[in-house]
Write a protein that holds these residues in place. Structure first.
Motif, PDB file in Angstrom:
ATOM      1  N   ARG A 241      -5.251  -3.046  15.325  1.00 32.76           N
ATOM      2  CA  ARG A 241      -4.425  -2.100  16.093  1.00 32.76           C
ATOM      3  C   ARG A 241      -3.293  -1.584  15.211  1.00 32.76           C
ATOM      4  NH1 ARG A 241      -6.050  -3.053  21.421  1.00 32.76           N
ATOM      5  NH2 ARG A 241      -4.746  -1.308  22.040  1.00 32.76           N
TER       6      ARG A 241
ATOM      7  N   ASP B  38      -5.410  -8.116  16.602  1.00 36.54           N
ATOM      8  CA  ASP B  38      -4.947  -8.731  17.851  1.00 36.54           C
ATOM      9  C   ASP B  38      -5.779  -9.983  18.185  1.00 36.54           C
ATOM     10  OD1 ASP B  38      -7.283  -7.979  19.151  1.00 36.54           O
ATOM     11  OD2 ASP B  38      -6.351  -6.375  20.334  1.00 36.54           O
TER      12      ASP B  38
ATOM     13  N   PRO C 190      -6.130   1.139  19.104  1.00 39.10           N
ATOM     14  CA  PRO C 190      -7.218   0.435  18.412  1.00 39.10           C
ATOM     15  C   PRO C 190      -7.826   1.311  17.324  1.00 39.10           C
ATOM     16  CG  PRO C 190      -7.958   1.269  20.538  1.00 39.10           C
ATOM     17  CD  PRO C 190      -6.502   1.610  20.440  1.00 39.10           C
TER      18      PRO C 190
END
Ligand code: OXD
Ligand code: MN
Length: 581
Positions: A286, A280, A386
């Protein structure tokens, strides 16, 4: 539902080739699913199971020669053979279309062609991707309802007129002689003919979400992996997300919904087979689960090995090739300690134990992920979860210790690339043969695996704090032929060690040539009955065995020629040097 002109034109072309008498666009509704089930119950494609004890559960018996993925009939049809690389079967696109075209031609005469617009990934996620597949199999349509998000939600996700993977599927005559599973990465196209088996026919799964997606991911800078996703909650309530690559039928589904034997620790399931991961804007890796359901292996799923799965398949489940009890309940080896009397085997014959197992070893359940008691509340979060740790696991009776940790990202990529495993019933062919299976992707990487290793290395450079990478092997055996590690719920003890390493180690480890290895005392074995020598053996690193294994690895790498990343070759040489001392 209105789709783009490009999609409509492509469906017309598929119809011109297969010549159905009717074309039906699927909307993904419950009414549509129910009607498909009714129709399959009428024509015998499905058998109703005991609706009192297994409500809305059905049994499908497939053609006995169509029970697993057929890798020898699976091809990457890129323009150049180099692009497919030495680990894939390759066929030139024109030749592939000519061959399969002959099997597809007129294959739907007098029959219905279903058009399934499907979304891989949660609604509203920029990581999700669209496919449109056509098929002549109602079983495939119903299964796609469970495994993907079908209908308007898919069309709404198209970012441009041609933003979809196109898939043509026909059962053909189900003969392996006229079966081909073809991938055209440059054309975003899949052709699959001659099989109704999940991995060959549910095109969203292996064909789209792994083979074609891995190739797209490399161009677009993300990762499409054969990985489960799990959240591990510690006694403080902190959840650490891990993704784990393991070969087919080697415990991914069990680990993804593991019930911990350690008090205070629990697992949350995000996915059991495929992870799409991207970095990200803040540099965090992620992951989303592109699938909507589980297509899991039934044998050995039991209240002991996987209580969550056992509960999850008690309703709204399609079983394929399991056995059936006289009261219409599904049964497979391992479900109960003793087989019930009067079983029908997976082919519907009175079971004769002398002629093999009652359920096919690759029999399956197909069920919505939301039915899983351990499903993570955030499993459909459009942002994904995450990822702080990655796991590479394989099935090896010897050599590979229970768990160890890579020195850093690039060493972890080396460990993943070095994986080999013993084959299982998920693929047609001999079971228990050791074969190379880097990152559990050997059957699924849609391009040259040397470039895939480079892509992994490059991705690591874009992650602010790269996840720690671990290697596991639950399957090591002692000289008596018994597993050294109890596995299942006790695997949480290994996950705990990882989580503590990730968060800055109350837990220690020793340095070895292959990475950081726990000493027996570094694992939490409270309440576990395991002999000291078994644990020591499970964690043993034997220089002679490893040097032999590294020689094999060196020959495997040679197949990639100059394309193999220099970092990988250097890590191999460094490891050999460390063992030689
Ligand atoms: C699967 C497989 O079905 O890997 O997930 O074969
Ligand atoms: Mn799989």
């Amino acid at each position: 539902m209105s789709v783009t002109d490009v999609a409509e034109k492509w469906v017309e072309e598929a119809a011109a080739m297969t010549q159905p008498s009717r074309v039906v666009w699927c909307d993904g509704s419950k009414a549509e699913y129910d009607a498909l089930i009714e129709s399959m119950l009428r024509d015998g494609t499905l058998i109703g199971l005991n609706q009192r004890t297994y409500p809305n559960c059905y049994l499908h018996r497939s053609h006995p020669q169509d029970v697993a993925r057929t890798e020898q009939l699976t091809f990457i049809c890129s323009r150049s053979q180099d692009e497919a690389g030495p680990t894939n079967n390759w066929m030139a696109p024109a030749e592939a279309k000519q061959k399969a075209g002959a099997y597809f031609k007129g294959s739907l005469k007098g029959r219905t062609m279903y058009v399934i617009p499907y979304l891989m990934g949660p609604a509203g996620s920029s990581m999700s991707r669209v496919g449109i597949m056509v098929t002549d199999s109602e079983y495939v349509v119903a299964s796609m309802h469970v495994m993907t998000r079908v209908g308007a939600v898919a069309v709404q996700h198209m970012r441009s007129d041609d933003d979809f993977i196109a898939g043509v599927h026909s059962m053909g005559d189900l003969s392996p002689d006229r079966r081909l599973i073809l991938h055209f990465p440059e054309e975003k196209l899949i052709w699959s003919v001659g099989s109704g088996y999940g991995g060959n026919a549910l095109l969203g799964k292996k064909c789209h979400a792994l083979r074609l997606a891995s190739s797209q991911a490399r161009q677009e800078g993300w990762l499409a992996e054969h990985m489960l996703i799990i959240g591990v909650e510690d006694p403080e309530g902190r959840i650490t997300y891990l993704a784990a690559a393991m070969p087919s039928a080697s415990g991914k589904t069990n680990l993804s919904m593991v019930v911990s034997s350690l008090p205070g620790w629990r697992a949350w399931t995000v996915g059991d087979d495929i992870a799409w991961m991207h970095v990200d804007a803040s540099g965090q890796l992620r992951a989303i689960n592109p699938e909507r359901g589980f297509f899991g292996v039934a044998p050995n799923t039991s209240p002991k090995t996987n209580p969550n799965a056992t509960e999850m398949v008690r309703s709204n489940t399609i079983f394929t090739n399991v056995a059936m009890t006289p009261t219409g309940e599904p049964w497979w080896e391992g479900l109960t300690p003793e087989p019930p009397a009067g079983l029908l085997d997976w082919q519907g014959r009175p079971w004769n134990p002398a002629s093999g197992p009652a359920a096919h070893p690759n029999s399956r359940f197909t069920v919505l992920a939301e039915q899983c008691p351990s499903i993570a509340p955030n499993w459909e979060d459009p942002q994904g979860v995450p990822i702080s740790g990655l796991i590479f696991g394989s099935r090896r009776t010897k050599v590979i210790p229970l768990v160890f940790e890579a020195f850093d990202w690039s060493h972890g990529v080396f460990l993943g690339s070095a994986m080999s495993t013993e084959t299982t019933a998920a693929i047609t062919g001999q079971v228990g043969v050791v074969r190379r299976d880097p990152m559990a992707m050997i059957p699924f990487c849609g391009y040259n695996m040397a470039d895939y290793f480079s892509h992994w290395l490059a991705t690591g450079n874009r992650i602010a704090k790269p996840p720690k990478i671990f290697r596991v092997n639950w399957f090591r055996k002692g000289d008596d032929g018994k597993f050294l590690w109890p596995g299942f719920g006790d695997n949480m003890r290994v996950l705990k060690w990882m989580v503590e390493r990730i968060h800055g180690a109350r837990t220690s480890a020793q340095e070895t040539p292959i990475g950081w290895l726990p000493r027996p005392g570094d694992l939490d074995t409270r309440g576990l009955t395991i002999k000291d020598e078994s644990l020591r053996e499970a964690l043993r690193v034997d220089a002679t065995e490893w040097l032999g294994a590294l020689d094999d690895l060196e020959s495997f790498y040679k197949g990639f020629g100059r394309r193999l990343p220099a970092t990988i070759a250097k890590t191999l040489a460094d490891t050999q040097r460390k063992f030689r001392g």
